[in-house]
Design an enzyme around this catalytic site. Structure first.
Site, PDB file in Angstrom:
ATOM      1  N   GLU A   2       0.865  -1.180   0.000  1.00  0.00           N
ATOM      2  CA  GLU A   2       0.000   0.000   0.000  1.00  0.00           C
ATOM      3  C   GLU A   2       0.903   1.231   0.000  1.00  0.00           C
ATOM      4  O   GLU A   2       1.469   1.615   1.023  1.00  0.00           O
ATOM      5  CB  GLU A   2      -0.931  -0.043   1.207  1.00  0.00           C
ATOM      6  CG  GLU A   2      -1.877  -1.247   1.133  1.00  0.00           C
ATOM      7  CD  GLU A   2      -2.728  -1.417   2.374  1.00  0.00           C
ATOM      8  OE1 GLU A   2      -3.799  -2.029   2.258  1.00  0.00           O
ATOM      9  OE2 GLU A   2      -2.335  -0.950   3.455  1.00  0.00           O
ATOM     10  N   HIS A  95      -1.356   1.792   6.930  1.00  0.00           N
ATOM     11  CA  HIS A  95      -2.060   1.217   5.784  1.00  0.00           C
ATOM     12  C   HIS A  95      -2.567   2.333   4.866  1.00  0.00           C
ATOM     13  O   HIS A  95      -2.445   3.519   5.179  1.00  0.00           O
ATOM     14  CB  HIS A  95      -3.256   0.378   6.247  1.00  0.00           C
ATOM     15  CG  HIS A  95      -2.881  -0.944   6.827  1.00  0.00           C
ATOM     16  ND1 HIS A  95      -2.799  -2.094   6.091  1.00  0.00           N
ATOM     17  CD2 HIS A  95      -2.544  -1.290   8.099  1.00  0.00           C
ATOM     18  CE1 HIS A  95      -2.432  -3.099   6.867  1.00  0.00           C
ATOM     19  NE2 HIS A  95      -2.276  -2.636   8.093  1.00  0.00           N
ATOM     20  N   GLU A 177      -4.549   4.936   8.590  1.00  0.00           N
ATOM     21  CA  GLU A 177      -4.839   4.795   7.163  1.00  0.00           C
ATOM     22  C   GLU A 177      -4.786   6.149   6.469  1.00  0.00           C
ATOM     23  O   GLU A 177      -5.150   7.169   7.045  1.00  0.00           O
ATOM     24  CB  GLU A 177      -6.246   4.207   6.970  1.00  0.00           C
ATOM     25  CG  GLU A 177      -6.523   2.920   7.709  1.00  0.00           C
ATOM     26  CD  GLU A 177      -6.566   1.703   6.804  1.00  0.00           C
ATOM     27  OE1 GLU A 177      -6.253   1.854   5.597  1.00  0.00           O
ATOM     28  OE2 GLU A 177      -6.913   0.624   7.298  1.00  0.00           O
TER      29      GLU A 177
END
Length: 288
Positions: A2, A95, A177
């Site tokens: 990612e 992430h 994230e």
């Protein structure tokens, strides 16, 4: 695999290695960092951004990792080792998110109200140190600790965030994230505290300058790197050890003021057992 997470990691690492920034110096003096740049090297080699070579999402294997998941076994053992010695201050798993915009964290829902305030406080401090960190998108709900993945049987109980919290009972365990592209809004970024900005060393004026821009922008490598930095700066603010803190120039004035605000928000929540900070995105809570 990612990409935004890799850039956040690199930004945090570069910040930690600064020799002329007292914030980086304070971090190195206060904490011992264990940095794992990639937990899925085989999957990434084959072009997978989320799963390993067997198609398994490794961030659902932390409860009981098998021998075919050696990186997860090692990461869990490392975290539990230091937790057992009362030396685990924080765990952050980086992430990227394809749906939900901005940068945000998934956190755990803790039974102890005072502990939960400290848990959420870190996210609020991060939002005061980055134009891109969206506090209102963070999720600290009980439901978010057990949700089932869409199109599968795995649940978030097996994620690093939830499984390692259950194994260690540490307060500050997060999945951070970032969206691949952009954010919903930009935070106003206040200048650092006195001495007056003109009297600060040049790096203090340029490392993370104030900003009043509110129009969302498209993320680039520099933006992702800044998200990584803000997590470390928030950790310093949490300890009230940031030599160039912005908090005195915000409406909160002190970290205690931010803590009181977080506590008031939690007391005003309809259910103290299911605190989900302004999650209005019912179809976009898929944690990496």
């Amino acid at each position: 695999g990612e990409t935004p997470a890799a850039h956040m990691f690199n930004g945090a690492l570069a910040f930690l290695l600064r020799t002329d920034d007292p914030r980086a110096q304070a971090l190195r003096q206060m904490f011992v960092f264990k940095l794992i740049p990639n937990l899925n090297p085989d999957g990434v080699f084959r072009g997978h951004y989320r799963t390993d070579t067997k198609g398994v999402n490794l961030n659902r294997c932390y409860e009981s990792p098998m021998g075919t998941q050696p990186t997860i076994q090692a990461a869990r053992a490392l975290v539990c080792h230091f937790a057992g010695r009362d030396q685990l201050g924080m765990y952050i798993d980086l992430h990227a998110h394809a749906n939900k915009r901005g940068c945000f964290v998934f956190g755990n829902n803790l039974d102890n109200p005072a502990q939960q305030i400290e848990n959420v406080l870190f996210a609020k401090l991060a939002s005061l140190n980055s134009p891109y960190f969206d506090f209102n998108a963070c999720d600290f709900s009980e439901r978010g600790m057990h949700a089932k993945d869409r199109g599968g049987e795995a649940t978030k109980d097996g994620s690093g965030r939830v499984a390692l919290y259950r194994a260690t009972e540490a307060t500050h365990i997060y999945t951070c994230e970032s969206n691949y592209n952009n954010c919903r809004i930009l935070n106003v970024l206040h200048p650092v505290r006195e001495p007056a900005e003109r009297d600060l060393p040049k790096i203090a004026r340029t490392a993370s300058p104030p900003s009043k821009v509110r129009e969302p922008v498209k993320f680039d490598i520099q933006a992702f790197a800044g998200m990584g930095r803000c997590l470390l700066i928030a950790a310093l603010d949490l300890q009230e050890a940031n030599p160039w803190s912005r908090i005195p120039n915000t409406e909160f004035k002190t970290v205690t003021g931010v803590r009181m605000w977080v506590g008031a928000c939690q007391r005003a929540a309809i259910s103290k057992r299911d605190i989900k900070v302004a999650s209005r995105f019912k179809d976009s809570d898929d944690e990496g």
